[in-house]
Write a protein that holds these residues in place. Structure first.
Motif, mmCIF file in Angstrom:
data_model
loop_
_atom_site.group_PDB
_atom_site.id
_atom_site.type_symbol
_atom_site.label_atom_id
_atom_site.label_comp_id
_atom_site.label_asym_id
_atom_site.label_seq_id
_atom_site.Cartn_x
_atom_site.Cartn_y
_atom_site.Cartn_z
ATOM 1 N N LEU A 117 12.438 -3.271 -6.541
ATOM 2 C CA LEU A 117 11.566 -2.494 -5.660
ATOM 3 C C LEU A 117 12.282 -2.215 -4.339
ATOM 4 O O LEU A 117 12.891 -3.112 -3.756
ATOM 5 C CB LEU A 117 10.275 -3.261 -5.360
ATOM 6 N N THR A 118 12.200 -0.982 -3.881
ATOM 7 C CA THR A 118 12.746 -0.612 -2.586
ATOM 8 C C THR A 118 11.615 -0.554 -1.571
ATOM 9 O O THR A 118 10.669 0.227 -1.725
ATOM 10 C CB THR A 118 13.451 0.753 -2.647
ATOM 11 N N ILE A 119 11.709 -1.386 -0.554
ATOM 12 C CA ILE A 119 10.693 -1.440 0.501
ATOM 13 C C ILE A 119 11.237 -0.694 1.708
ATOM 14 O O ILE A 119 12.211 -1.135 2.328
ATOM 15 C CB ILE A 119 10.364 -2.895 0.906
ATOM 16 N N CYS A 120 10.639 0.452 2.051
ATOM 17 C CA CYS A 120 11.175 1.242 3.158
ATOM 18 C C CYS A 120 10.096 1.981 3.945
ATOM 19 O O CYS A 120 10.409 2.791 4.822
ATOM 20 C CB CYS A 120 12.214 2.239 2.643
ATOM 21 N N GLY B 111 0.798 -1.222 0.000
ATOM 22 C CA GLY B 111 0.000 0.000 0.000
ATOM 23 C C GLY B 111 0.829 1.270 0.000
ATOM 24 O O GLY B 111 0.359 2.320 -0.449
ATOM 25 N N ALA B 112 2.053 1.210 0.490
ATOM 26 C CA ALA B 112 2.900 2.403 0.581
ATOM 27 C C ALA B 112 3.777 2.613 -0.648
ATOM 28 O O ALA B 112 4.386 3.671 -0.810
ATOM 29 C CB ALA B 112 3.780 2.312 1.827
ATOM 30 N N LEU B 113 3.859 1.617 -1.533
ATOM 31 C CA LEU B 113 4.744 1.718 -2.701
ATOM 32 C C LEU B 113 4.256 2.748 -3.718
ATOM 33 O O LEU B 113 3.061 2.899 -3.948
ATOM 34 C CB LEU B 113 4.860 0.351 -3.389
ATOM 35 N N THR B 114 5.225 3.433 -4.335
ATOM 36 C CA THR B 114 4.926 4.352 -5.435
ATOM 37 C C THR B 114 5.822 3.990 -6.621
ATOM 38 O O THR B 114 6.737 3.160 -6.496
ATOM 39 C CB THR B 114 5.201 5.818 -5.033
ATOM 40 N N LEU B 115 5.576 4.633 -7.724
ATOM 41 C CA LEU B 115 6.376 4.365 -8.926
ATOM 42 C C LEU B 115 7.845 4.707 -8.701
ATOM 43 O O LEU B 115 8.740 4.095 -9.304
ATOM 44 C CB LEU B 115 5.827 5.192 -10.094
ATOM 45 N N ASN C 90 7.212 6.229 7.663
ATOM 46 C CA ASN C 90 8.490 6.125 6.958
ATOM 47 C C ASN C 90 9.386 5.020 7.490
ATOM 48 O O ASN C 90 10.612 5.172 7.580
ATOM 49 C CB ASN C 90 9.220 7.472 7.003
ATOM 50 N N TYR C 91 8.793 3.925 7.869
ATOM 51 C CA TYR C 91 9.542 2.735 8.273
ATOM 52 C C TYR C 91 8.605 1.541 8.168
ATOM 53 O O TYR C 91 7.382 1.688 8.124
ATOM 54 C CB TYR C 91 10.093 2.870 9.695
ATOM 55 N N THR C 92 9.183 0.365 8.109
ATOM 56 C CA THR C 92 8.409 -0.851 7.935
ATOM 57 C C THR C 92 8.178 -1.552 9.272
ATOM 58 O O THR C 92 8.515 -1.013 10.317
ATOM 59 C CB THR C 92 9.132 -1.794 6.957
ATOM 60 N N LYS C 93 7.616 -2.764 9.215
ATOM 61 C CA LYS C 93 7.217 -3.447 10.446
ATOM 62 C C LYS C 93 8.387 -3.688 11.393
ATOM 63 O O LYS C 93 8.266 -3.496 12.595
ATOM 64 C CB LYS C 93 6.555 -4.785 10.096
ATOM 65 N N THR C 94 9.526 -4.125 10.870
ATOM 66 C CA THR C 94 10.710 -4.351 11.695
ATOM 67 C C THR C 94 11.925 -3.741 11.010
ATOM 68 O O THR C 94 11.865 -3.355 9.833
ATOM 69 C CB THR C 94 10.977 -5.863 11.914
ATOM 70 N N ILE D 24 14.017 -5.802 -3.462
ATOM 71 C CA ILE D 24 13.701 -7.100 -4.062
ATOM 72 C C ILE D 24 13.520 -6.957 -5.573
ATOM 73 O O ILE D 24 12.864 -6.034 -6.043
ATOM 74 C CB ILE D 24 12.439 -7.731 -3.446
ATOM 75 N N PRO D 25 14.095 -7.862 -6.343
ATOM 76 C CA PRO D 25 13.894 -7.848 -7.795
ATOM 77 C C PRO D 25 12.526 -8.419 -8.125
ATOM 78 O O PRO D 25 12.053 -9.340 -7.454
ATOM 79 C CB PRO D 25 15.016 -8.755 -8.303
ATOM 80 N N ILE D 26 11.872 -7.873 -9.128
ATOM 81 C CA ILE D 26 10.579 -8.407 -9.568
ATOM 82 C C ILE D 26 10.656 -8.741 -11.052
ATOM 83 O O ILE D 26 11.499 -8.201 -11.783
ATOM 84 C CB ILE D 26 9.430 -7.423 -9.298
ATOM 85 N N PRO D 27 9.795 -9.648 -11.564
ATOM 86 C CA PRO D 27 9.833 -10.019 -12.976
ATOM 87 C C PRO D 27 9.628 -8.811 -13.897
ATOM 88 O O PRO D 27 8.889 -7.878 -13.549
ATOM 89 C CB PRO D 27 8.664 -10.998 -13.104
ATOM 90 N N LYS D 28 10.276 -8.826 -15.038
ATOM 91 C CA LYS D 28 10.172 -7.722 -15.992
ATOM 92 C C LYS D 28 8.719 -7.506 -16.418
ATOM 93 O O LYS D 28 8.262 -6.367 -16.561
ATOM 94 C CB LYS D 28 11.030 -8.006 -17.225
ATOM 95 N N GLU D 29 7.990 -8.609 -16.611
ATOM 96 C CA GLU D 29 6.587 -8.502 -17.040
ATOM 97 C C GLU D 29 5.772 -7.722 -16.017
ATOM 98 O O GLU D 29 4.950 -6.870 -16.372
ATOM 99 C CB GLU D 29 6.007 -9.914 -17.230
#
Length: 337
Positions: A207-210, A194-198, A225-229, A236-241
């Protein structure tokens, strides 16, 4: 005793009582008689406040404890504390805090067993113990708690997950939920999605999860501005598709996070699948990654788990189809021998 004039124009009177230092502020320089009167009035007020605090209820001290944590813990944790406190029976919350004894806690737990599940009882008891430790550190709590339920955490199979993806992708209404649900199957928490943006997606599809989208103590959705822990911040890398879909769409997810649950529920009913929420897709991710032979350290990092124990005890459950394959290999080995 000492008195000094401050830059503000006020005077500060400093004094010590029983080796404890105090300060009083006044608008004019007091005389010796006025100094004595100010100190007497100040100490009487402290005594009244001390008596009032001693007579405070558990609820008073619990609210003070939670308030003291608001700038340290996440908004969702504070909201969880408040919800837990609200659920504790008034008969216990109204007890004078400094009169609470072990039998009061035992009775509380005993009364809750009828209506609440063991996990809920553990959470409520945990808050009671935390508040007592904060303000009555010499009070040792020894409560016999009900045995925890051994739940079989359902992990969807690869076949079920693929069927779900295909159904959501081809549905005109549910199509926009494909990206967040796919990210769930890659180990992301709902709050992280829910917090991710382009801007969090790099050119090389990482993807940067922060940060996290959570509800605060007033149940309003906020971005923290911080995650659960501390271990949840990760790349994390995600598929190109999937990355191309995100760029084409222009965003990752917009809308109420609760709608993801509703979408999954509707799709599962349509497909005749067992019910599971988006968090169970994290179970799928960890189980499949383990079955594929990824080292625990890599699974731990990609999933953002705080400890190896948490991952192993909760998430690393081999998929039924992989167990079946392993069993068949085992049987074939003995057939040849």
């Amino acid at each position: 005793m000492a008195i000094e004039k401050l830059k503000s124009g006020k005077y500060r009177l400093r004094f010590t009582v029983n080796k404890k230092k105090y300060s009083i502020y006044t608008g004019k320089k007091p005389t010796k008689a006025e100094e004595a009167m100010l100190i007497q009035e100040y100490m009487e007020q402290i005594k009244k406040e001390s008596v009032a605090k001693k007579n405070g209820s558990f609820l008073d001290f619990a609210n003070e404890y939670i308030a003291s944590k608001e700038n340290v813990l996440s908004a969702s944790t504070i909201r969880g504390y408040k919800n837990t406190l609200n659920a504790i029976p008034d008969s216990f919350k109204d007890l004078p805090f400094y009169e609470i004894e072990q039998h009061d806690i035992t009775r509380l737990v005993n009364d809750m067993v009828i209506k609440a599940k063991p996990k809920t009882i553990y959470n409520r008891h945990g808050l009671v113990v935390a508040v007592l430790r904060e303000f009555r550190p010499d009070f040792t709590v020894r409560t016999k708690l009900p045995r925890k339920e051994q739940k079989d955490i359902y992990t969807p199979s690869e076949k079920e997950v693929k069927a779900l993806f295909e159904y959501i992708d081809n549905d005109k209404v549910f199509h926009r939920y494909y990206i967040p649900i796919h990210l769930g199957a890659m180990g992301l928490r709902r709050s992280e999605i829910g917090a991710l943006t382009l801007d969090d997606l790099s050119e090389d599809n990482i993807l940067t999860i922060c940060k996290a989208k959570v509800q605060d103590k007033d149940n309003k959705w906020i971005i923290q501005n911080y995650t659960k822990t501390e271990k949840s911040n990760r790349k994390i890398p995600i598929p190109k598709e999937l990355a191309d879909r995100i760029r084409e769409q222009g965003y990752i997810y917009k809308g109420n996070l609760n709608q993801i649950f509703c979408t999954l529920d509707s799709a599962q009913k349509a497909l005749g699948l067992p019910h599971f929420g988006i968090h169970r897709l994290r179970s799928y991710f960890a189980s499949k990654a383990h079955a594929l032979g990824l080292p625990d350290s890599i699974i731990l990092t990609l999933g953002g788990w705080k400890s190896d124990n948490v991952m192993k005890n909760i998430y690393r459950k081999a998929l039924e189809e992989d167990v079946a394959k392993g069993t068949q290999t085992y049987l074939e080995h003995f057939d040849k021998s």
